[in-house]
Write a protein that holds these residues in place. Structure first.
Motif, short mmCIF file in Angstrom:
data_model
loop_
_atom_site.label_atom_id
_atom_site.label_comp_id
_atom_site.label_asym_id
_atom_site.label_seq_id
_atom_site.Cartn_x
_atom_site.Cartn_y
_atom_site.Cartn_z
N GLU A 165 -8.26 18.83 -43.74
CA GLU A 165 -8.29 18.26 -42.60
C GLU A 165 -9.15 17.05 -42.62
OE1 GLU A 165 -7.59 22.04 -39.69
OE2 GLU A 165 -9.51 21.18 -39.76
N TYR A 166 -10.05 17.34 -43.27
CA TYR A 166 -10.95 15.80 -43.65
C TYR A 166 -10.14 14.76 -44.33
CZ TYR A 166 -14.69 12.76 -45.51
OH TYR A 166 -15.45 11.86 -45.90
N GLU A 224 -7.54 13.19 -42.07
CA GLU A 224 -8.37 12.12 -40.96
C GLU A 224 -8.50 10.80 -41.78
OE1 GLU A 224 -11.87 11.90 -38.04
OE2 GLU A 224 -11.60 13.78 -39.23
N GLU A 251 -6.57 10.29 -37.56
CA GLU A 251 -6.24 11.31 -36.70
C GLU A 251 -6.80 12.76 -37.27
OE1 GLU A 251 -1.53 10.21 -36.08
OE2 GLU A 251 -2.23 11.61 -37.65
N LYS A 252 -7.43 13.25 -35.97
CA LYS A 252 -8.03 14.72 -36.35
C LYS A 252 -6.81 15.64 -35.94
CE LYS A 252 -12.64 13.96 -34.96
NZ LYS A 252 -13.47 14.41 -36.07
N LYS A 278 -5.22 19.61 -37.04
CA LYS A 278 -5.11 21.17 -37.36
C LYS A 278 -4.20 21.65 -38.38
CE LYS A 278 -5.83 25.84 -35.82
NZ LYS A 278 -5.79 26.65 -34.81
N THR A 293 1.58 14.53 -37.35
CA THR A 293 0.85 13.41 -37.25
C THR A 293 1.87 12.60 -36.92
OG1 THR A 293 -0.01 11.88 -39.06
CG2 THR A 293 2.01 13.08 -39.78
#
Length: 243
Positions: A32-33, A36, A41-42, A44, A66
């Motif tokens: 996830e990092y 981003e 974008e953050k 899940k 996304t």
């Protein structure tokens, strides 16, 4: 909005498992990092299942949504530039919005690796289970055949699981040897909590003569005490997920 499916390989030695925890990013958090960092974008990310601490993957599948326009074939290189060296995205594709890496899965194949030697091997030490006792591999192969088919595997589940049913179908079991290495692979429509590790430990205990009962009798007992020990996590690999 796009739905991106990725295939991930990782060495689980340094991680709490797939799922991120309050005090650890896990494989999930690292991905996830990285997403981003490349998309802004953050997100899940959803995995096909939660591998435990120390477990590895050769073909973990995950998906995320996304709005990024990065072409799918460029996503692996972009993510790998942001990921630790023990995590690698090896494939990406855009899939239907309905695709869910966990709920769409039809089955999985796991690999468990045993180093059957009195002496440790520094090359495979961190990714195999060293068993110093002599193992009757032919007996292990014969008894493993009883695993095939649909059975209630209640006796091969660690406590702490809240599944509604403990019935699972194993479609293939394969045990091969090369020198002092034993590779066991199990394929099925689903596996209970620690099921593959308990099966592996049971086969080891059968192979060394510690357990006298046959695998079929152990399955039918539906009693965790009748099965063998839980083999360590560091020799287990999620090899492939089927859709």
């Amino acid at each position: 909005m796009r739905n991106i499916k990725i295939i991930v390989q990782y060495n689980g030695k340094n991680y709490c498992g797939w799922q991120k925890q309050p005090d650890s990013m896990g494989i999930q958090g690292n991905l996830e990092y990285a997403i981003e960092k490349i998309t802004g974008e953050k997100v899940k990310i959803t995995g096909s299942g939660r591998t435990d601490a120390g477990v590895h993957a050769l073909g973990q599948v995950a998906n995320f949504f996304t709005e990024s326009s990065i072409p799918a074939h460029r996503i692996p290189d972009a993510l790998n530039s942001q990921l630790p060296k023990d995590i690698s995205v090896i494939y990406a594709e855009e899939v239907d919005m309905e695709f869910h890496s966990r709920y769409s899965a039809k089955g999985k194949r796991y690999r468990y690796v045993i180093h059957n030697s009195r002496y440790r091997n520094p090359i495979v030490r961190e990714t195999s289970y060293q068993v110093k006792y002599d193992l009757d591999v032919e007996k292990m192969k014969r008894e493993a055949e009883a695993l095939k088919g649909t059975h209630d595997f209640f006796g091969f589940m660690s406590s702490g699981s809240s599944v509604e049913s403990t019935v699972r179908t194993i479609t293939d079991v394969n045990i091969t040897t090369e020198d002092d290495m034993i590779v066991m692979e199990f394929e099925g429509n689903g596996f209970l909590y620690n099921m593959v590790r308990i099966i592996s430990g049971t086969l080891v205990d059968i192979g060394r003569g510690k357990i006298k009962k046959g695998m079929r009798e152990i399955i039918e007992a539906k009693d965790r005490k009748e099965a063998g020990h839980t083999a360590p996590a560091h020799a287990l690999f999620l090899k492939k997920v089927f859709y």
